[in-house]
Design a protein around this motif. Structure first.
Motif, PDB file in Angstrom:
ATOM      1  N   ALA A 160      32.799  34.846  42.801  1.00 31.01           N
ATOM      2  CA  ALA A 160      33.576  35.159  44.000  1.00 31.01           C
ATOM      3  C   ALA A 160      33.224  36.520  44.597  1.00 31.01           C
ATOM      4  N   ARG A 161      32.268  37.224  43.984  1.00 30.65           N
ATOM      5  CA  ARG A 161      31.908  38.565  44.456  1.00 30.65           C
ATOM      6  C   ARG A 161      30.745  38.516  45.439  1.00 30.65           C
ATOM      7  N   ALA A 162      30.749  39.438  46.383  1.00 29.38           N
ATOM      8  CA  ALA A 162      29.629  39.551  47.320  1.00 29.38           C
ATOM      9  C   ALA A 162      28.384  40.093  46.620  1.00 29.38           C
ATOM     10  N   HIS A 163      28.576  40.988  45.662  1.00 33.06           N
ATOM     11  CA  HIS A 163      27.450  41.590  44.943  1.00 33.06           C
ATOM     12  C   HIS A 163      27.425  41.010  43.536  1.00 33.06           C
ATOM     13  N   ARG A 164      26.533  40.059  43.336  1.00 33.92           N
ATOM     14  CA  ARG A 164      26.443  39.388  42.044  1.00 33.92           C
ATOM     15  C   ARG A 164      24.978  39.154  41.710  1.00 33.92           C
ATOM     16  N   ALA A 165      24.736  38.713  40.485  1.00 29.01           N
ATOM     17  CA  ALA A 165      23.371  38.480  40.033  1.00 29.01           C
ATOM     18  C   ALA A 165      22.752  37.277  40.738  1.00 29.01           C
ATOM     19  N   ASP A 166      21.427  37.188  40.652  1.00 31.57           N
ATOM     20  CA  ASP A 166      20.733  36.041  41.228  1.00 31.57           C
ATOM     21  C   ASP A 166      21.098  34.747  40.502  1.00 31.57           C
ATOM     22  N   PRO A 172      30.110  70.710  37.492  1.00 30.42           N
ATOM     23  CA  PRO A 172      30.686  70.510  38.829  1.00 30.42           C
ATOM     24  C   PRO A 172      30.127  69.243  39.456  1.00 30.42           C
ATOM     25  N   LEU A 173      30.977  68.491  40.105  1.00 33.22           N
ATOM     26  CA  LEU A 173      30.500  67.283  40.765  1.00 33.22           C
ATOM     27  C   LEU A 173      29.674  67.660  41.989  1.00 33.22           C
ATOM     28  N   PRO A 174      28.500  67.060  42.143  1.00 35.39           N
ATOM     29  CA  PRO A 174      27.604  67.429  43.251  1.00 35.39           C
ATOM     30  C   PRO A 174      28.037  66.804  44.568  1.00 35.39           C
ATOM     31  N   GLY A 175      28.781  67.537  45.371  1.00 38.35           N
ATOM     32  CA  GLY A 175      29.207  67.024  46.663  1.00 38.35           C
ATOM     33  C   GLY A 175      30.391  66.097  46.519  1.00 38.35           C
ATOM     34  N   PRO A 176      30.884  65.570  47.633  1.00 34.49           N
ATOM     35  CA  PRO A 176      32.085  64.725  47.585  1.00 34.49           C
ATOM     36  C   PRO A 176      31.783  63.363  46.979  1.00 34.49           C
ATOM     37  N   LEU A 177      32.588  62.985  45.997  1.00 39.87           N
ATOM     38  CA  LEU A 177      32.490  61.635  45.472  1.00 39.87           C
ATOM     39  C   LEU A 177      33.128  60.690  46.477  1.00 39.87           C
ATOM     40  N   ALA A 178      32.691  59.447  46.461  1.00 41.94           N
ATOM     41  CA  ALA A 178      33.250  58.470  47.385  1.00 41.94           C
ATOM     42  C   ALA A 178      34.769  58.411  47.215  1.00 41.94           C
ATOM     43  N   PRO A 179      35.501  58.135  48.280  1.00 42.09           N
ATOM     44  CA  PRO A 179      36.964  58.128  48.193  1.00 42.09           C
ATOM     45  C   PRO A 179      37.480  57.026  47.280  1.00 42.09           C
ATOM     46  N   GLY A 180      38.750  57.146  46.928  1.00 39.01           N
ATOM     47  CA  GLY A 180      39.363  56.150  46.066  1.00 39.01           C
ATOM     48  C   GLY A 180      39.297  56.548  44.611  1.00 39.01           C
ATOM     49  N   ASP A 181      39.200  55.567  43.736  1.00 38.68           N
ATOM     50  CA  ASP A 181      39.275  55.802  42.295  1.00 38.68           C
ATOM     51  C   ASP A 181      37.944  55.522  41.603  1.00 38.68           C
ATOM     52  N   LEU A 182      36.848  55.699  42.333  1.00 40.37           N
ATOM     53  CA  LEU A 182      35.534  55.388  41.788  1.00 40.37           C
ATOM     54  C   LEU A 182      35.096  56.350  40.691  1.00 40.37           C
ATOM     55  N   ALA A 183      35.793  57.471  40.521  1.00 41.98           N
ATOM     56  CA  ALA A 183      35.432  58.388  39.435  1.00 41.98           C
ATOM     57  C   ALA A 183      35.526  57.693  38.082  1.00 41.98           C
ATOM     58  N   ALA A 204      26.835  57.233  47.825  1.00 45.48           N
ATOM     59  CA  ALA A 204      25.944  56.616  48.808  1.00 45.48           C
ATOM     60  C   ALA A 204      26.300  55.160  49.105  1.00 45.48           C
ATOM     61  N   ALA A 205      26.813  54.443  48.098  1.00 41.69           N
ATOM     62  CA  ALA A 205      27.068  52.995  48.280  1.00 41.69           C
ATOM     63  C   ALA A 205      28.400  52.603  47.670  1.00 41.69           C
ATOM     64  N   PRO A 206      29.507  53.198  48.115  1.00 39.49           N
ATOM     65  CA  PRO A 206      30.800  52.926  47.470  1.00 39.49           C
ATOM     66  C   PRO A 206      31.224  51.468  47.548  1.00 39.49           C
ATOM     67  N   GLU A 207      30.932  50.791  48.652  1.00 35.23           N
ATOM     68  CA  GLU A 207      31.395  49.413  48.801  1.00 35.23           C
ATOM     69  C   GLU A 207      30.693  48.455  47.848  1.00 35.23           C
ATOM     70  N   ARG A 208      29.556  48.858  47.320  1.00 33.90           N
ATOM     71  CA  ARG A 208      28.845  48.021  46.356  1.00 33.90           C
ATOM     72  C   ARG A 208      29.581  47.966  45.018  1.00 33.90           C
ATOM     73  N   TYR A 209      30.404  48.957  44.756  1.00 31.42           N
ATOM     74  CA  TYR A 209      31.027  49.093  43.439  1.00 31.42           C
ATOM     75  C   TYR A 209      32.556  49.064  43.468  1.00 31.42           C
ATOM     76  N   ARG A 210      33.149  49.217  44.638  1.00 31.09           N
ATOM     77  CA  ARG A 210      34.588  49.455  44.707  1.00 31.09           C
ATOM     78  C   ARG A 210      35.418  48.341  44.066  1.00 31.09           C
ATOM     79  N   ASP A 211      35.025  47.072  44.233  1.00 31.65           N
ATOM     80  CA  ASP A 211      35.871  45.990  43.728  1.00 31.65           C
ATOM     81  C   ASP A 211      35.840  45.858  42.208  1.00 31.65           C
ATOM     82  N   LEU A 212      34.958  46.622  41.535  1.00 27.56           N
ATOM     83  CA  LEU A 212      34.976  46.618  40.069  1.00 27.56           C
ATOM     84  C   LEU A 212      36.196  47.351  39.531  1.00 27.56           C
ATOM     85  N   VAL A 213      36.764  48.270  40.333  1.00 27.35           N
ATOM     86  CA  VAL A 213      38.021  48.912  39.949  1.00 27.35           C
ATOM     87  C   VAL A 213      39.128  47.948  40.347  1.00 27.35           C
ATOM     88  N   THR A 214      39.442  47.057  39.447  1.00 26.22           N
ATOM     89  CA  THR A 214      40.364  45.961  39.761  1.00 26.22           C
ATOM     90  C   THR A 214      41.823  46.378  39.659  1.00 26.22           C
TER      91      THR A 214
END
Length: 381
Positions: free
Chosen positions: A200-206, A124-135, A325-335
């Protein structure tokens, strides 16, 4: 008497199309799932391109599903209506490898055998997953959590990531949150197009590099202090990137062979080391803690070397919590997001082309909305 049918993306050679398949009924201890969102990953692409011999005609091992029905004796915690994630790798039963050895999640109904249910691989998934298609990111992020659980022991200062697919990007983005803000990240991309996408991403490597960059640029980017290398690479690139890292990083080094490897893989830089055996030593989260080999290079330098197939259930739970906890950090990877029909079209394109571009945009992660209509087709028995 009628037989229920469901829609599935079926592959045969390079041909990919949506077909109707008979819907199985679960028996003793089995579960019938209705996948909601499923992801397409790098190993899926290798199967589509004929680079792997896995037999399942329906692929897909990433995502989330609802329990539709359960056979007698199934765990009451997995009652119909429960939202679950499936751990695709059985630590003891090699016949269970979801989407590889048996039909996966890219269909409206998926049967999970009793051996996997009994082993606790449906959770069972523990609690609500972030909205959208992040699964679609759950399982690949879990592999990153597994890698980091080992690398934490090395007290690294720099994380060097090879590979600009989903796992490589997830590792870069999760590093600061899991390994600590003091760990710097260097991301080596396969192509200039991949590097441009990252820039072009906000979250990228150093530091962003490409495989074609001068080796001295990689050495300068890594800097001093203990370094970890995460090889998030396809099996035809893992060995080359490993050797690049061994040459570029002179100091304390720990390497995760996360990417695939040929069964006979070896390197003159690591004489006598059977790399595939090192990678296979950790499977499905076992043993715990993971085995790390202490290898010796051709110059007499000792390095840490490990790999892993699959994850532990706890890594999937950690990934679910991180995405919530941090959906916006990962959301744009679902292109790209698609239903079954467009997803089959995309998969057919990717089977024949290596450009990773669909409708003018670079494809990092495809999330397939699989959920079936409430009215399912039937045929006379």
């Amino acid at each position: 008497m009628t037989t229920a049918l469901h829609r599935a993306i079926v592959r045969q050679g390079h041909r990919v199309r949506v077909e109707l398949r008979p819907t199985p009924r679960p028996v003793g201890g089995e579960l019938l799932l209705a996948p909601q969102t499923a992801g397409l990953c790098g190993t899926d692409l290798q199967m589509l391109r004929g680079l792997r011999g896995d037999p399942a005609p329906v692929i897909g091992h990433e995502g989330a599903a609802l329990v539709v029905s359960a056979g007698p004796g199934a765990d009451p915690a997995l009652a119909p209506g429960t939202r679950v994630v499936v751990n695709p790798t059985h630590p003891e039963d090699p016949s269970f490898l979801l989407g590889h050895h048996l039909d996966g999640l890219l269909q409206e109904r998926t049967l999970i055998p009793e051996t996997a249910v009994r082993a606790g691989l449906v959770m069972p998934l523990p609690g609500p997953l972030a909205p959208g298609d992040l699964a679609a990111l759950l399982e690949p992020l879990a592999t990153v959590h597994y890698a980091f659980s080992v690398l934490k022991r090395a007290r690294i200062r720099t994380l060097l990531v090879f590979g600009d697919g989903t796992v490589g990007h997830l590792a870069v983005r999760a590093a600061g949150r899991v390994l600590g803000p003091g760990v710097r990240t260097v991301h080596v991309h396969h192509t200039d197009a991949g590097r441009a996408w990252s820039e072009a991403r906000a979250h990228r490597a150093d530091r962003l590099l490409t495989a074609a960059d001068d080796p001295y640029a990689l050495r300068a980017a890594v800097g001093d202090g203990p370094v970890a290398v995460l090889l998030a690479t396809p099996r035809d690139a893992t060995l080359r990137c490993l050797e690049t890292a061994l040459r570029a990083v002179p100091g304390e080094l720990t390497v995760d062979l996360l990417g695939g490897l040929p069964s006979d893989a070896g390197s003159p830089l690591l004489p006598g080391v059977e790399l595939a055996a090192v990678r296979a030593a950790n499977c499905g989260g076992r043993p715990s803690p993971a085995r790390v080999a202490h290898a010796v290079t051709d110059t007499g330098r000792r390095i840490g070397l490990f790999g892993h197939r699959g994850v532990a259930d706890g890594h999937l739970r950690d990934a679910a919590r991180e995405l919530a906890a941090a959906p916006e950090r990962y959301r744009d990877l679902v292109t790209h997001v698609a239903g079954l029909d467009e997803a089959a079209e995309i998969m057919g394109h990717l089977a024949l082309h290596r450009d990773r571009v669909w409708r003018g945009r670079r494809l990092v992660k495809l999330a397939v909305r699989v959920a079936a209509d409430r009215t399912r087709p039937t045929v006379a028995a």
